[in-house]
Design a protein around this motif. Structure first.
Motif, PDB file in Angstrom:
ATOM      1  N   PHE A  13      59.529 -10.616  64.170  1.00 46.71           N
ATOM      2  CA  PHE A  13      58.894 -10.245  65.430  1.00 46.71           C
ATOM      3  C   PHE A  13      59.129  -8.772  65.734  1.00 46.71           C
ATOM      4  CE2 PHE A  13      59.484 -14.851  66.870  1.00 46.71           C
ATOM      5  CZ  PHE A  13      58.153 -15.163  66.616  1.00 46.71           C
TER       6      PHE A  13
ATOM      7  N   VAL B 243      58.819  -6.294  69.113  1.00 46.83           N
ATOM      8  CA  VAL B 243      58.694  -6.363  70.563  1.00 46.83           C
ATOM      9  C   VAL B 243      58.320  -4.986  71.107  1.00 46.83           C
ATOM     10  CG1 VAL B 243      59.881  -6.889  72.731  1.00 46.83           C
ATOM     11  CG2 VAL B 243      60.367  -8.237  70.676  1.00 46.83           C
ATOM     12  N   CYS B 244      57.293  -4.946  71.948  1.00 40.64           N
ATOM     13  CA  CYS B 244      56.842  -3.692  72.560  1.00 40.64           C
ATOM     14  C   CYS B 244      57.662  -3.400  73.815  1.00 40.64           C
ATOM     15  CB  CYS B 244      55.359  -3.773  72.903  1.00 40.64           C
ATOM     16  SG  CYS B 244      54.300  -4.190  71.512  1.00 40.64           S
TER      17      CYS B 244
ATOM     18  N   GLY C  74      57.415  -5.851  76.593  1.00 36.61           N
ATOM     19  CA  GLY C  74      57.816  -7.214  76.289  1.00 36.61           C
ATOM     20  C   GLY C  74      56.845  -7.980  75.430  1.00 36.61           C
TER      21      GLY C  74
ATOM     22  N   ILE D 190      54.833  -9.291  72.171  1.00 38.18           N
ATOM     23  CA  ILE D 190      55.415  -9.677  70.885  1.00 38.18           C
ATOM     24  C   ILE D 190      54.326  -9.884  69.850  1.00 38.18           C
ATOM     25  CG2 ILE D 190      55.439 -12.121  71.506  1.00 38.18           C
ATOM     26  CD1 ILE D 190      58.065 -12.374  69.929  1.00 38.18           C
TER      27      ILE D 190
ATOM     28  N   PHE E  30      67.026 -13.484  69.176  1.00 33.28           N
ATOM     29  CA  PHE E  30      66.198 -14.102  70.210  1.00 33.28           C
ATOM     30  C   PHE E  30      66.826 -15.429  70.640  1.00 33.28           C
ATOM     31  CE2 PHE E  30      63.244 -11.448  67.874  1.00 33.28           C
ATOM     32  CZ  PHE E  30      62.433 -10.900  68.854  1.00 33.28           C
TER      33      PHE E  30
ATOM     34  N   HIS F 205      59.502  -8.362  82.423  1.00 33.53           N
ATOM     35  CA  HIS F 205      59.559  -8.147  80.979  1.00 33.53           C
ATOM     36  C   HIS F 205      60.060  -6.761  80.580  1.00 33.53           C
ATOM     37  CE1 HIS F 205      57.479 -11.941  80.625  1.00 33.53           C
ATOM     38  NE2 HIS F 205      56.500 -11.502  81.405  1.00 33.53           N
TER      39      HIS F 205
ATOM     40  N   LYS G 103      62.769  -3.966  79.561  1.00 28.51           N
ATOM     41  CA  LYS G 103      64.075  -3.986  78.920  1.00 28.51           C
ATOM     42  C   LYS G 103      65.112  -3.449  79.889  1.00 28.51           C
ATOM     43  CE  LYS G 103      66.080  -2.870  74.400  1.00 28.51           C
ATOM     44  NZ  LYS G 103      65.819  -2.173  73.098  1.00 28.51           N
TER      45      LYS G 103
ATOM     46  N   GLN H 152      66.014  -8.340  77.312  1.00 30.69           N
ATOM     47  CA  GLN H 152      64.583  -8.280  77.608  1.00 30.69           C
ATOM     48  C   GLN H 152      63.983  -9.672  77.522  1.00 30.69           C
ATOM     49  OE1 GLN H 152      62.290  -5.648  75.053  1.00 30.69           O
ATOM     50  NE2 GLN H 152      60.763  -5.342  76.650  1.00 30.69           N
TER      51      GLN H 152
ATOM     52  N   ILE I 153      60.858 -11.814  76.883  1.00 33.66           N
ATOM     53  CA  ILE I 153      59.654 -11.591  76.090  1.00 33.66           C
ATOM     54  C   ILE I 153      58.423 -12.075  76.853  1.00 33.66           C
ATOM     55  CG2 ILE I 153      58.532 -12.056  73.884  1.00 33.66           C
ATOM     56  CD1 ILE I 153      61.148 -10.355  73.806  1.00 33.66           C
TER      57      ILE I 153
ATOM     58  N   ARG J 101      65.601 -11.711  74.506  1.00 30.23           N
ATOM     59  CA  ARG J 101      66.223 -11.014  73.379  1.00 30.23           C
ATOM     60  C   ARG J 101      67.411 -10.191  73.845  1.00 30.23           C
ATOM     61  NH1 ARG J 101      63.228  -7.135  68.830  1.00 30.23           N
ATOM     62  NH2 ARG J 101      64.373  -8.065  67.084  1.00 30.23           N
TER      63      ARG J 101
END
Length: 488
Positions: free
Chosen positions: A54, A56-57, A60, A62, A84, A147, A149, A176, A178, A190
């Motif tokens: 995965f 993650v941006c 949040g 994915i 995760f 979402h 971080k 964070q 997701i 995560r």
């Protein structure tokens, strides 16, 4: 929202995970172990392959991709391991599995009905001093639709005397939630670990650092590698085990657990320099509230540990955390006669074969020549007697004892070879394997040889592993029963 189902039970998968330090933003890719090649012409080496990973941006979001390679470092910097945690549950409809946005909708719930709480803490200093100001905690609460971080910023309790954190917080990582999407609609969180830095009091340059950096020219480089932010007046920065009433303090065992100034204490322990790293343990909690859950509210918990990178990440230890947990919960099961009967026998053989593979993987990372010397000194510092006769180095063979140990263990990677050997010589079990139930003895040749446990005594396998091997041996040798399976 209308409710057509009720969440009756809730849990988080996995219940425990390890986040490992890294100085690179992008975490390590996912990988798994494949079957090793133990054929006559095989390498017998551990095989790992990248698998679906995965990404993650910042918001949040994915996505998933298949990596082309596995990297543990980027130059001199380690890639972090950021696990995760996924919410699972059981509905009154009989469904059991991941709680997704679709499942929430079926229960008349939304992401906003979830509340996450993450509590990370570093208790090392408090473990020694017992001073309230030496607590370091970070607590984050967020809803399921938040979402961003969020950093885990460790601070000391408000109002505590001489708090160890009196300026900038101690970074303990980040968390964070997701953002689910159509392809990946599971509810996940995560944990990103911290960098693996060492923090020290602001006056460290004035302390006696000779026990750590005896060479003068390295002193400044050593100081440059520290984060000098901690309170020099904290209890931890002045803790002295010689001031304690007990001559033996289990908090200091095994040695080398904390950085210290050298002193003339009779116990050889010095005054703490007040160093603290950013490792931490954490508790994750999730609560779902609403008419779609039994009793109107339901919760689940999981734990994580932020710790250093694995020094052999593609190798497995013969005694793992999972083995320790199994020893606590399933120790007696392996002693029951039915455990090695019927279809269970296949599982028993697979577990023994896997265990021997892990033993060899551990051996591959061991320097037996050095450990043999250390073990002899541990037995008798004045007139050491090494457990194994030392072998002198030869050109091209600087570690002869290590080479011999690896060769001996390699032949037992073939399960049939190990099985036949033990069936023919069952008495080797008592000669080779150290019994974890016995009182600690000096370091000797019994397995696991030359390895130190957390109590500084010679290490053992778990009691469950010992009992399993004993039950397996009785079965293949026909000992105590005449129905042992063939060793051919």
């Amino acid at each position: 929202m209308p409710t057509s189902a009720i969440i009756e039970d809730l849990w988080i998968c996995p219940p425990l995970a390890f986040a490992r330090f890294g100085q690179v933003e992008e975490p390590m890719v996912n990988f798994h172990w494949e079957q090793n090649d133990y054929s006559s012409r095989g390498t017998a080496e551990t095989v790992i392959r990248p698998t679906t990973t995965f990404r993650v941006c910042e918001d949040g979001g994915i996505t998933a991709y298949m990596p082309n390679e596995i990297r543990f470092r980027d130059g001199e910097k380690w890639l972090p391991v950021a696990p995760f945690f996924e919410v699972h549950g059981r509905l009154d409809t009989g469904y059991e599995g991941p709680i997704t946005t679709d499942v929430l909708a079926e229960c008349g719930l939304t992401l906003g009905d979830l509340k996450w709480r993450v509590h990370a803490a570093n208790r090392k200093a408090f473990h020694y001093t017992g001073a309230e100001g030496d607590h370091v905690d970070a607590i984050i609460e967020m809803s399921g639709d938040q979402h961003d971080k969020v950093p885990l910023s460790g601070i000391s309790p408000k109002g505590a005397e001489n708090p160890i954190i009196h300026g900038d917080p101690l970074p303990l990582g980040a968390v964070q939630v997701i953002r689910p999407n159509a392809e990946f609609n599971e509810i996940r969180l995560r944990i990103t670990p911290p960098k693996g830095h060492i923090y020290a009091p602001t006056n460290t340059a004035k302390r006696n650092l000779t026990a750590l950096v005896p060479e003068v020219f390295r002193r400044q480089a050593f100081l440059d590698g520290l984060q000098l932010t901690l309170n020099p007046d904290s209890a931890w920065a002045h803790w002295n085990p010689a001031d304690e009433s007990e001559p033996y303090d289990p908090r200091t065992n095994p040695g080398g657990l904390y950085a210290m100034e050298p002193t003339s204490n009779s116990n050889g322990l010095g005054v703490s320099l007040g160093f603290l790293d950013d490792s931490n343990d954490g508790l994750i909690s999730v609560v779902i509230s609403g008419s779609g859950v039994a009793g109107g509210e339901i919760s689940a918990h999981a734990r994580f540990t932020c710790c250093p990178p694995d020094f052999q990440p593609d190798r497995r230890p013969f005694r793992s955390v999972a083995d320790g947990l199994a020893d606590l919960m399933e120790r007696e099961d392996v002693s029951a006669p039915a455990f090695t009967e019927g279809s269970n026998w296949i599982e028993t053989e697979m577990e023994i074969a896997d265990f021997m593979q892990r033993v060899r993987e551990t051996m591959e990372a061991s320097n037996l020549d050095h450990q043999n010397l250390r073990s002899g000194l541990a037995n008798n510092p004045t007139t050491p007697e090494d457990p194994f006769t030392p072998e002198p180095p030869r050109p091209g063979h600087p570690l002869p004892l290590t080479e011999l140990g690896r060769a001996n263990h390699k032949r037992f990677l073939a399960y049939d070879v190990f099985k036949a050997r033990m069936a023919q010589r069952p008495e080797l079990f008592d000669d080779w394997i150290r019994n974890p139930a016995e009182d600690p003895k000096p370091y000797d040749r019994q397995m696991p040889a030359l390895m130190r446990g957390s109590d500084s005594n010679p290490m053992t396998i778990t009691q469950r592993q010992y009992n399993l091997m004993k039950a397996w041996l009785e079965r293949i040798s026909g000992k105590d029963r005449g129905d042992g399976p063939s060793t051919s």
